[in-house]
Design a protein around this motif. Sequence first.
Motif, PDB file in Angstrom:
ATOM      1  N   SER A  49       4.406  75.120  38.333  1.00 43.92           N
ATOM      2  CA  SER A  49       2.980  75.330  38.100  1.00 43.92           C
ATOM      3  C   SER A  49       2.733  76.577  37.257  1.00 43.92           C
ATOM      4  CB  SER A  49       2.234  75.443  39.430  1.00 43.92           C
ATOM      5  OG  SER A  49       2.710  76.523  40.205  1.00 43.92           O
ATOM      6  N   SER A  50       3.565  77.610  37.422  1.00 45.72           N
ATOM      7  CA  SER A  50       3.432  78.814  36.593  1.00 45.72           C
ATOM      8  C   SER A  50       3.658  78.488  35.127  1.00 45.72           C
ATOM      9  CB  SER A  50       4.436  79.884  37.034  1.00 45.72           C
ATOM     10  OG  SER A  50       4.023  80.518  38.215  1.00 45.72           O
ATOM     11  N   GLY A  51       4.687  77.674  34.881  1.00 50.74           N
ATOM     12  CA  GLY A  51       4.989  77.289  33.505  1.00 50.74           C
ATOM     13  C   GLY A  51       3.871  76.494  32.862  1.00 50.74           C
ATOM     14  N   ARG A  52       3.224  75.626  33.670  1.00 49.73           N
ATOM     15  CA  ARG A  52       2.118  74.830  33.123  1.00 49.73           C
ATOM     16  C   ARG A  52       0.938  75.723  32.738  1.00 49.73           C
ATOM     17  NH1 ARG A  52       2.915  71.411  37.548  1.00 49.73           N
ATOM     18  NH2 ARG A  52       0.741  71.565  38.234  1.00 49.73           N
ATOM     19  N   LEU A  53       0.631  76.689  33.599  1.00 53.95           N
ATOM     20  CA  LEU A  53      -0.462  77.617  33.275  1.00 53.95           C
ATOM     21  C   LEU A  53      -0.118  78.471  32.062  1.00 53.95           C
ATOM     22  CD1 LEU A  53      -1.652  78.860  36.794  1.00 53.95           C
ATOM     23  CD2 LEU A  53      -2.906  77.405  35.201  1.00 53.95           C
ATOM     24  N   ARG A  54       1.135  78.851  31.975  1.00 59.32           N
ATOM     25  CA  ARG A  54       1.587  79.652  30.831  1.00 59.32           C
ATOM     26  C   ARG A  54       1.397  78.874  29.535  1.00 59.32           C
ATOM     27  NH1 ARG A  54       7.603  82.498  30.507  1.00 59.32           N
ATOM     28  NH2 ARG A  54       7.227  83.669  28.592  1.00 59.32           N
ATOM     29  N   GLN A  55       1.722  77.594  29.587  1.00 57.44           N
ATOM     30  CA  GLN A  55       1.606  76.751  28.397  1.00 57.44           C
ATOM     31  C   GLN A  55       0.137  76.418  28.094  1.00 57.44           C
ATOM     32  OE1 GLN A  55       3.896  73.167  28.671  1.00 57.44           O
ATOM     33  NE2 GLN A  55       3.770  72.744  26.480  1.00 57.44           N
ATOM     34  N   ASP A  56      -0.637  76.075  29.123  1.00 54.00           N
ATOM     35  CA  ASP A  56      -2.019  75.632  28.924  1.00 54.00           C
ATOM     36  C   ASP A  56      -2.964  76.774  28.562  1.00 54.00           C
ATOM     37  OD1 ASP A  56      -1.187  73.112  29.535  1.00 54.00           O
ATOM     38  OD2 ASP A  56      -1.979  73.098  31.581  1.00 54.00           O
ATOM     39  N   LEU A  57      -2.803  77.922  29.244  1.00 57.57           N
ATOM     40  CA  LEU A  57      -3.767  79.023  29.086  1.00 57.57           C
ATOM     41  C   LEU A  57      -3.218  80.228  28.334  1.00 57.57           C
ATOM     42  CD1 LEU A  57      -5.305  78.999  32.692  1.00 57.57           C
ATOM     43  CD2 LEU A  57      -6.131  77.809  30.639  1.00 57.57           C
ATOM     44  N   GLY A  58      -1.914  80.212  28.072  1.00 60.92           N
ATOM     45  CA  GLY A  58      -1.326  81.331  27.333  1.00 60.92           C
ATOM     46  C   GLY A  58      -1.240  82.610  28.146  1.00 60.92           C
ATOM     47  N   ILE A  59      -1.246  82.505  29.486  1.00 57.95           N
ATOM     48  CA  ILE A  59      -1.136  83.707  30.311  1.00 57.95           C
ATOM     49  C   ILE A  59       0.309  83.879  30.778  1.00 57.95           C
ATOM     50  CG2 ILE A  59      -3.502  83.434  31.135  1.00 57.95           C
ATOM     51  CD1 ILE A  59      -2.261  82.707  33.899  1.00 57.95           C
ATOM     52  N   TYR A  85      -1.903  77.462  49.037  1.00 53.89           N
ATOM     53  CA  TYR A  85      -2.179  76.028  49.016  1.00 53.89           C
ATOM     54  C   TYR A  85      -1.829  75.400  47.665  1.00 53.89           C
ATOM     55  CZ  TYR A  85      -4.597  71.571  49.135  1.00 53.89           C
ATOM     56  OH  TYR A  85      -4.885  70.233  49.066  1.00 53.89           O
ATOM     57  N   ARG A  86      -1.168  74.243  47.727  1.00 51.36           N
ATOM     58  CA  ARG A  86      -0.873  73.466  46.513  1.00 51.36           C
ATOM     59  C   ARG A  86      -1.611  72.129  46.591  1.00 51.36           C
ATOM     60  NH1 ARG A  86       2.970  75.453  43.174  1.00 51.36           N
ATOM     61  NH2 ARG A  86       4.251  77.131  44.042  1.00 51.36           N
ATOM     62  N   PHE A  87      -2.275  71.798  45.512  1.00 53.04           N
ATOM     63  CA  PHE A  87      -3.017  70.542  45.445  1.00 53.04           C
ATOM     64  C   PHE A  87      -2.045  69.364  45.485  1.00 53.04           C
ATOM     65  CE2 PHE A  87      -5.782  73.726  43.627  1.00 53.04           C
ATOM     66  CZ  PHE A  87      -7.022  73.407  44.150  1.00 53.04           C
ATOM     67  N   THR A  88      -2.462  68.303  46.133  1.00 51.05           N
ATOM     68  CA  THR A  88      -1.573  67.156  46.323  1.00 51.05           C
ATOM     69  C   THR A  88      -1.980  65.925  45.522  1.00 51.05           C
ATOM     70  OG1 THR A  88      -2.850  66.490  48.279  1.00 51.05           O
ATOM     71  CG2 THR A  88      -0.922  67.892  48.649  1.00 51.05           C
ATOM     72  N   GLU A  89      -3.164  65.975  44.912  1.00 51.73           N
ATOM     73  CA  GLU A  89      -3.648  64.811  44.166  1.00 51.73           C
ATOM     74  C   GLU A  89      -4.250  65.241  42.830  1.00 51.73           C
ATOM     75  OE1 GLU A  89      -3.148  61.806  45.208  1.00 51.73           O
ATOM     76  OE2 GLU A  89      -2.505  62.267  47.256  1.00 51.73           O
ATOM     77  N   GLY A  90      -4.440  64.251  41.954  1.00 53.39           N
ATOM     78  CA  GLY A  90      -5.172  64.463  40.709  1.00 53.39           C
ATOM     79  C   GLY A  90      -4.436  65.307  39.687  1.00 53.39           C
ATOM     80  N   THR A  91      -5.185  65.786  38.686  1.00 50.85           N
ATOM     81  CA  THR A  91      -4.576  66.550  37.595  1.00 50.85           C
ATOM     82  C   THR A  91      -4.045  67.907  38.057  1.00 50.85           C
ATOM     83  OG1 THR A  91      -6.754  67.432  37.009  1.00 50.85           O
ATOM     84  CG2 THR A  91      -6.010  65.478  35.821  1.00 50.85           C
ATOM     85  N   LEU A  92      -4.516  68.390  39.208  1.00 49.43           N
ATOM     86  CA  LEU A  92      -4.040  69.667  39.737  1.00 49.43           C
ATOM     87  C   LEU A  92      -2.853  69.498  40.694  1.00 49.43           C
ATOM     88  CD1 LEU A  92      -7.377  71.572  40.495  1.00 49.43           C
ATOM     89  CD2 LEU A  92      -5.795  71.953  38.604  1.00 49.43           C
ATOM     90  N   LYS A  93      -2.333  68.304  40.821  1.00 48.61           N
ATOM     91  CA  LYS A  93      -1.239  68.051  41.756  1.00 48.61           C
ATOM     92  C   LYS A  93      -0.076  69.021  41.505  1.00 48.61           C
ATOM     93  CE  LYS A  93       1.764  64.422  43.584  1.00 48.61           C
ATOM     94  NZ  LYS A  93       2.144  62.990  43.532  1.00 48.61           N
ATOM     95  N   GLY A  94       0.365  69.683  42.575  1.00 47.33           N
ATOM     96  CA  GLY A  94       1.479  70.626  42.478  1.00 47.33           C
ATOM     97  C   GLY A  94       1.075  72.031  42.088  1.00 47.33           C
ATOM     98  N   GLN A  95      -0.178  72.197  41.667  1.00 49.63           N
ATOM     99  CA  GLN A  95      -0.642  73.523  41.238  1.00 49.63           C
ATOM    100  C   GLN A  95      -1.041  74.364  42.445  1.00 49.63           C
ATOM    101  OE1 GLN A  95      -0.502  76.237  39.279  1.00 49.63           O
ATOM    102  NE2 GLN A  95      -0.920  74.839  37.577  1.00 49.63           N
ATOM    103  N   SER A  96      -0.705  75.645  42.396  1.00 49.97           N
ATOM    104  CA  SER A  96      -1.038  76.571  43.479  1.00 49.97           C
ATOM    105  C   SER A  96      -2.422  77.165  43.257  1.00 49.97           C
ATOM    106  CB  SER A  96       0.002  77.686  43.528  1.00 49.97           C
ATOM    107  OG  SER A  96      -0.506  78.827  44.166  1.00 49.97           O
ATOM    108  N   PHE A  97      -3.237  77.187  44.323  1.00 46.92           N
ATOM    109  CA  PHE A  97      -4.558  77.794  44.210  1.00 46.92           C
ATOM    110  C   PHE A  97      -4.441  79.278  43.856  1.00 46.92           C
ATOM    111  CE2 PHE A  97      -8.137  80.181  45.889  1.00 46.92           C
ATOM    112  CZ  PHE A  97      -9.201  79.522  45.292  1.00 46.92           C
TER     113      PHE A  97
END
Length: 328
Positions: A49-59, A85-97
């Motif tokens: 999830s960190s890698g996805r945020l890094r790629q999507d938002l450039g942070i 908490y990690r989301f279990t459904e939808g486009t946020l699945k696996g992402q940490s709050f």
Amino acid sequence: MDRFIGKKKENPKIVVVGGGTGLSVLLRGLKEHTDNITAIVTVADDGGSSGRLRQDLGILPPGDIRSCLIALANTEPTMEKLLQYRFTEGTLKGQSFGNLFIAAMNEIYGNFEMAIKETSNVLSITGKVLPVTLDNVSLIAHLDDGSMVEGESRIPEVVREKKARIERITMKPEMSYPLKESLKSITDADLIVLGPGSLYTSIVPNLLVRNMVEYIDKAKAPVVYICNVMTQPGETDNYTVTDHLHGIIKHSHEGFVDYVIANVEKVPGNVRKRYELDGATPVTPQKGEAKELKKRKIKLIEEKLIEVEGDYVRHDTERLSEMLMDLV
């Protein structure tokens, strides 16, 4: 051993360098002994999830920092559950709050450093959590077959595929810069702790940032390396305690470490078997290692240090923290 301080000190200044689960586990224990904790955390993660945020938002990747903030937080249990908490459904699945929370703070305050400081205030943490650099870095592993692998998340995978060993780690860009606050914390420290955590992807990356090794060298504090209790497949396969230390020295220099802490407690058979299925084995001092380290003016401290949580082995954070306090 000339950096040994030699007497008990109240509320000592402890700097812990690393990343991943091991660092956050240690921080939970340390905060029971001192308020003066600075966690300097790697930001090379590019997976999950960190890698996805890094790629999507450039942070910068927030995952390891989030874990350290939660470990040092003084808030209601519900807040910790929320941030973990990690989301279990939808486009946020696996992402940490918690990762999303830090990403939102980054948007609000305009930079990552301020986002971490404000999150620290919200959580009323004990001590400080600092990214080792604000530069957008990626890791490169140089393997013993002459090949190279770029990307923290790819390194163990490719190493296992090739059945190779990591010779050294470099970082891109070659020149990255630490926070001045980190360097000041190192200068003022009473004890500097490396690990526990993944040798090549959590600890070593911090040493590659400009001036980090030099400032640790110049500090008055002794340097302690906490060896992992298990090898890490694709990273430290079949490593001994000394092999782990060599990984540190290869990216710093001889004489960089004053103490090595290693576990001597046996891992329960059923848990050990589960780890062996993944290719991981216990790391305990072998015959002659203490003598070899002594010749290099490094003291090996051996202790029963494991705690079993379900199917996982962790360091006993309470005992480990007490040992570190005894060194100050």
